[in-house]
Motif scaffolding. Structure first.
Motif, mmCIF file in Angstrom:
data_model
loop_
_atom_site.group_PDB
_atom_site.id
_atom_site.type_symbol
_atom_site.label_atom_id
_atom_site.label_comp_id
_atom_site.label_asym_id
_atom_site.label_seq_id
_atom_site.Cartn_x
_atom_site.Cartn_y
_atom_site.Cartn_z
ATOM 1 N N ASP A 12 23.158 -13.276 8.081
ATOM 2 C CA ASP A 12 23.889 -13.331 9.359
ATOM 3 C C ASP A 12 23.616 -12.129 10.256
ATOM 4 N N GLU A 35 21.278 -18.262 10.386
ATOM 5 C CA GLU A 35 22.292 -17.229 10.594
ATOM 6 C C GLU A 35 23.654 -17.592 10.004
ATOM 7 N N ASP A 36 23.844 -18.858 9.611
ATOM 8 C CA ASP A 36 25.117 -19.245 8.996
ATOM 9 C C ASP A 36 24.880 -20.359 7.972
#
Length: 462
Positions: A12, A35-36
């Motif tokens: 992240d 990123e997630d």
């Protein structure tokens, strides 16, 4: 060497994510970054990575939730967990969920490169093994399975697809078609191959014992329960459990089974705490699935949970191309076990075996070959070594073409023999191999007798 392997980086922090992307790309890997947790699962399906570097602390869905979803879907993805100083218990939990390894932050680039290199070598070896299995499939072998027919090759292809995952499988086929062999092959070709393989026949146990056999019991749970006893699920933890003849399990117990499969935890009989289990469940039945569902012998919710893959096995009579390799396999096994120098079966014997109806399927063929090996003088099995084909359900495979011959008392024995041979030939449509098999004599003996009858009926030779 990276050799084109795809790596998905799940991190992240933007700067760390960019640095890892650039560094791993410079080593020759194809890299995508997420990123997630939600984006990770999207890229797992679209990018199809070979390796996942998964940070435990992700927004959306954390690393543990992502790994649980990957395992639930049965995706063959090698995962390396990236953990912080205080995340060690969670990292250990991920290892138990199937992660390959974990690295602590800050990640040492030299260590990371070595781990990726080792994984690449491991994946390359696994891919080469898969290519070898595919070549063996073309020659009619896969794990414990053997056969050359189109039906068997289709089953092998399904096994090849299903084995690497943790997905449940339903195996359906008549008794003796090889359902247990399919189940064992699925286990042997899976990542769980080093774990236990446990099989339980639901038809062989009384209803009163079935729940205890599956889920275990605590001391004092019922009369005679003097000690805690783990059930089949706990015995198969980390491996594979086959539930054979699952339609013989009462519906109430099927509901409990469904809950254990979905929640991955169970409670022993008489227990007060839940026990986590990691088991791949395979189920087998000899009943037609739709019939079992309509009669309430198989709960629909359990069926839909188990039937991620369904493998249908054809009767042996519909795949006679499998008989020669199976005969060779059984001859080798029983010749070795009985100290017999038998190396195969002659053509007439094989043709007779292929002509049988085989209501007992592969199990019946195995028993016939075992008996033939024991009585044979070798080096090849012949028609004379085979037992007569039994009458099944009051009728034999060939339908009688007329009434049995009735001969008066005092008829010479040679005439009785002649009449019996000719009527047998008439019954099987003139097939001399079948006639010899039914009569329990060799084809050569039959041919010689027919020659004598022909000479007696025709003009004398000069």
């Amino acid at each position: 060497m990276a050799q084109g392997k795809r790596v998905l980086v799940a991190e992240d922090h933007p700067r760390t994510r960019r640095l890892w992307n650039e560094l791993i790309s410079s080593w020759g890997y194809q890299v995508e970054a997420a990123e997630d947790g939600i984006q990770v699962l999207e890229l797992v399906h679209s990018f199809e990575p070979h390796i996942l570097l998964l940070d435990l602390k992700l927004p959306g869905r954390d690393g543990i939730a992502v790994l649980e979803e990957i395992q639930r879907e049965g995706l063959p993805l090698t995962t390396i967990i990236i953990s912080g100083e205080g995340d060690i218990p969670d990292a250990v939990k991920c290892i138990k969920l199937g992660a390959y390894d974990y690295l602590r932050k800050p990640v040492d680039p030299v260590r990371l490169r070595q781990v990726l290199s080792n994984l690449t070598a491991h994946l390359n070896a696994a891919e080469e093994n898969q290519r070898l299995r595919l070549r063996l499939m073309e020659t009619g072998e896969l794990g414990s399975m053997i056969g050359r027919s189109l039906a068997t090759r289709r089953v092998m292809a399904l096994i090849e697809q299903a084995a690497p995952s943790s997905a449940s499988v339903i195996i359906r086929g008549a008794s003796g078609t090889g359902k247990e062999i399919v189940a064992r092959t699925l286990h042997e070709l899976s990542p769980r191959r080093n774990g236990p393989y446990v099989a339980i026949n639901c038809a062989a146990l009384p209803e009163s014992l079935m729940e205890s056999e599956l889920f275990g019991h605590e001391r004092g749970a019922f009369t005679g329960a003097e000690h805690r006893r783990p059930g089949c699920f706990e015995l198969a933890n980390g491996g594979t459990l086959l539930l054979d003849e699952i339609t013989e399990m009462k519906p109430e117990l099927q509901a409990k089974l469904l809950r254990v499969i979905e929640e991955r935890r169970l409670r022993r009989l008489g227990g007060t705490t839940d026990v986590p289990v990691d088991v791949r469940v395979l189920a087998a039945t000899n009943r037609p699935i739709q019939e079992a569902l309509s009669k309430g012998q198989l709960r629909e919710d359990l069926y839909y949970r188990l039937a991620v893959f369904t493998i249908e096995l054809s009767p042996l009579s519909e795949r006679t191309e499998d008989i020669p390799p199976l005969v060779d396999l059984f001859i080798r096994q029983f010749a070795s076990a009985n100290g017999k120098a038998i190396v195969g079966a002659d053509d007439a014997c094989l043709e007779a075996l292929k002509a049988r109806s085989w209501p007992g399927n592969v199990r019946e063929l195995r028993n016939v070959i075992e008996r033939a090996v024991i009585v044979s003088r070798g080096p090849l099995l012949t028609l004379a070594d085979l037992p007569p084909e039994p009458v099944h359900n009051g009728r034999s495979k060939e339908k009688p073409s007329g009434v049995s011959p009735v001969l008066p008392v005092g008829t010479p024995l040679r005439e009785v023999e002649r009449e019996l041979i000719l009527k047998t030939l008439e019954r099987v449509g003139g097939n001399r191999l079948k006639a010899a098999q039914i009569l329990g004599i060799s084809p050569r003996t039959l041919y010689n007798k027919l020659e004598r009858y022909s000479g007696a009926d025709g003009p004398e030779k000069e």
